[in-house]
Scaffold this active site. Structure first.
Site, PDB file in Angstrom:
ATOM      1  N   HIS A   1     -18.569  38.457  59.376  1.00 30.98           N
ATOM      2  CA  HIS A   1     -19.304  39.697  59.603  1.00 30.98           C
ATOM      3  C   HIS A   1     -20.572  39.731  58.752  1.00 30.98           C
ATOM      4  O   HIS A   1     -20.534  39.384  57.575  1.00 30.98           O
ATOM      5  CB  HIS A   1     -18.459  40.920  59.212  1.00 30.98           C
ATOM      6  CG  HIS A   1     -17.047  40.863  59.682  1.00 30.98           C
ATOM      7  ND1 HIS A   1     -15.968  40.969  58.832  1.00 30.98           N
ATOM      8  CD2 HIS A   1     -16.527  40.704  60.933  1.00 30.98           C
ATOM      9  CE1 HIS A   1     -14.852  40.890  59.526  1.00 30.98           C
ATOM     10  NE2 HIS A   1     -15.151  40.727  60.795  1.00 30.98           N
TER      11      HIS A   1
ATOM     12  N   TYR B   1     -15.242  44.167  46.297  1.00 33.30           N
ATOM     13  CA  TYR B   1     -16.661  44.050  46.599  1.00 33.30           C
ATOM     14  C   TYR B   1     -17.372  45.381  46.431  1.00 33.30           C
ATOM     15  O   TYR B   1     -16.874  46.436  46.799  1.00 33.30           O
ATOM     16  CB  TYR B   1     -16.916  43.431  47.973  1.00 33.30           C
ATOM     17  CG  TYR B   1     -16.161  43.980  49.142  1.00 33.30           C
ATOM     18  CD1 TYR B   1     -16.758  44.871  50.030  1.00 33.30           C
ATOM     19  CD2 TYR B   1     -14.846  43.578  49.384  1.00 33.30           C
ATOM     20  CE1 TYR B   1     -16.072  45.346  51.132  1.00 33.30           C
ATOM     21  CE2 TYR B   1     -14.148  44.057  50.492  1.00 33.30           C
ATOM     22  CZ  TYR B   1     -14.765  44.937  51.356  1.00 33.30           C
ATOM     23  OH  TYR B   1     -14.082  45.416  52.444  1.00 33.30           O
TER      24      TYR B   1
END
Length: 435
Positions: free
Chosen positions: A63, A126
């Site tokens: 992605h 993240y």
């Protein structure tokens, strides 16, 4: 800590310091001061997410999200693979490496990322610099596309149907760069910017009016990377009136402060334009770092807007002088007078450089494209330093008139002819030092 470049522009591998003993280990997953000093972008994270995979061989991706992200492993190990899906020459470039507790990665917007966990119970964190949105536009590519040549180390144990359905690289439409928004599209600079930035998004009065900062809310700021402020109140004499003073401060300062807040909150690059009028004109040529010393209200508002712009981490403050472009300007006025047979009186004791609006627009674009250091830059025409009378005589000559038909007068003589109308003090010397 060490930062390593990769073949994918902007994709950085970060080797972290991990401190361990018999109890376990400790690391700083994100330390803004140290990491930015080492070369990591100050990307302004606003959200933290954690991904956990229980079974080794689980594969996620590939992605490309519309934001930057910083990925570090909390437990276990993962094989990471990245594909550049941004418009440009690097489209399709790949890179892969193993991430563990001592190895993290910075992934710029538009670079697609994928992770196959190598150990059961792997978790990675993240940080992203935009809030997740269901409406966000992703660009995806098949992790199993043979054209990518990614050597997945384990058989695929788990993979979502959605990820399996991603297109191969040959069918991917690249992610467009962040948008550039221009405020003040109808002015001389705004019109020049439309020619050199045809893909930018332009807004003009009254839809967006810096005197009414709430109108900035009409702009969709998602996906914007740069905002260029080409709007300003520039009537230097009008600014000396009560009404003009209020409007000058509203547009040039309060409105710019609203733009600055948006730029800070969203991590945008703000380009703002200032003027030679921030100086008192005592120096024959003004340096970039010369302290401001404005004479009149207009110059005071421009000095204030410089201070406001300086608080934006990513900013270009572009000083210029004597701009002429599409629309009413000094050169057009002199050309008209020459054609009408008028012999004007023109000031001959103010000196500066004429700046075509096209030169100013091209200078702004070059600052952005070259990645020039943020801060103050002088952008003007590179012609000779002249008086207004010199320029007028040149225009008259081009129109076939005798340059002697232009009579040079002092600033005091010129202003005396204006009667009781408000007039602003002008800097005697307006030339800006150029690099």
């Amino acid at each position: 800590m060490r930062i390593e470049n990769t073949p994918v522009p902007g994709l950085l591998v970060v080797h972290l310091d991990v401190h361990g003993d018999s109890r376990g280990w400790f690391k700083e997953s994100w330390q803004r001061e140290r990491m930015t000093a080492a070369g990591l972008p100050d990307f302004g994270p606003v959200q933290q997410n954690v991904s956990y995979n229980g079974l080794a061989g689980t594969l996620r991706g590939i992605h490309a999200e519309p934001w930057d992200k910083f990925v570090s492993v909390a437990a276990g190990r993962a094989f990471g693979a990245w594909v550049d899906l941004r418009e440009g020459d690097s489209f399709g470039t790949t890179f892969w490496t193993v991430l563990d507790t001592a190895t993290a990665v910075f992934v710029p917007r538009g670079v697609a990322n994928s992770y196959q966990v190598l150990e059961d119970g792997t978790a990675y964190s993240y940080l992203v610099n935009d809030h997740w949105s269901a409406d966000a536009t992703y660009v995806n590519v098949s992790a199993l596309d043979p054209a990518l040549g990614i050597p997945w180390p384990l058989p695929v144990a788990e993979m979502s149907d959605k990820d399996r359905g991603h297109p191969v690289l040959a069918e991917v439409r690249p992610m467009a760069p962040r948008r550039t928004v221009v405020v003040g599209a109808g002015g001389q600079l705004g019109r020049a910017l439309q020619r050199v930035l045809p893909d930018a998004e332009f807004h003009d009065f009254p839809e967006v009016d810096l005197a009414r900062p709430e109108t900035l809310d009409s702009i969709d700021w998602s996906g914007v990377g740069t905002v260029i402020n080409a709007a300003a109140y520039t009537n230097v004499d009008g600014a000396e009136t009560p009404e003009g003073r209020r409007l000058a401060w509203a547009v040039n300062v309060t409105g710019v402060a609203a733009l600055a807040r948006i730029a800070i909150a969203r991590g945008l690059t703000l380009v703002n334009v200032s003027s030679d009028y921030v100086f008192d004109g005592t120096a024959e040529e003004h340096e970039v770092d010369e302290p401001v010393s404005p004479l009149g209200v207009y110059g005071q508002t421009k000095a204030a807007t410089e201070a406001v712009t300086s608080v934006v981490p990513r900013h270009y403050l572009v000083r210029t002088s004597w701009v002429v472009g599409e629309g009413a300007n000094f050169v057009d006025t002199m050309r008209r007078l020459a054609r009408e047979g008028v012999s004007p009186d023109v000031v001959d004791d103010q000196f500066g450089r004429l700046t075509p609006a096209s030169v100013l627009a091209e200078g702004i674009v070059e600052l952005l494209r070259s990645g020039a250091p943020y801060g103050v830059h002088h952008v003007t025409g590179r012609g000779p330093v002249e008086s207004w009378a010199d320029i007028a005589r040149r225009v008259f000559a081009e129109e076939g008139r005798d340059p002697a038909d232009v009579t040079g007068v002092s600033t005091e003589q010129y202003l005396a002819g204006r009667g009781d109308r408000p007039t602003a003090p002008r800097p005697r010397h307006s030339a800006l030092r150029l690099p």
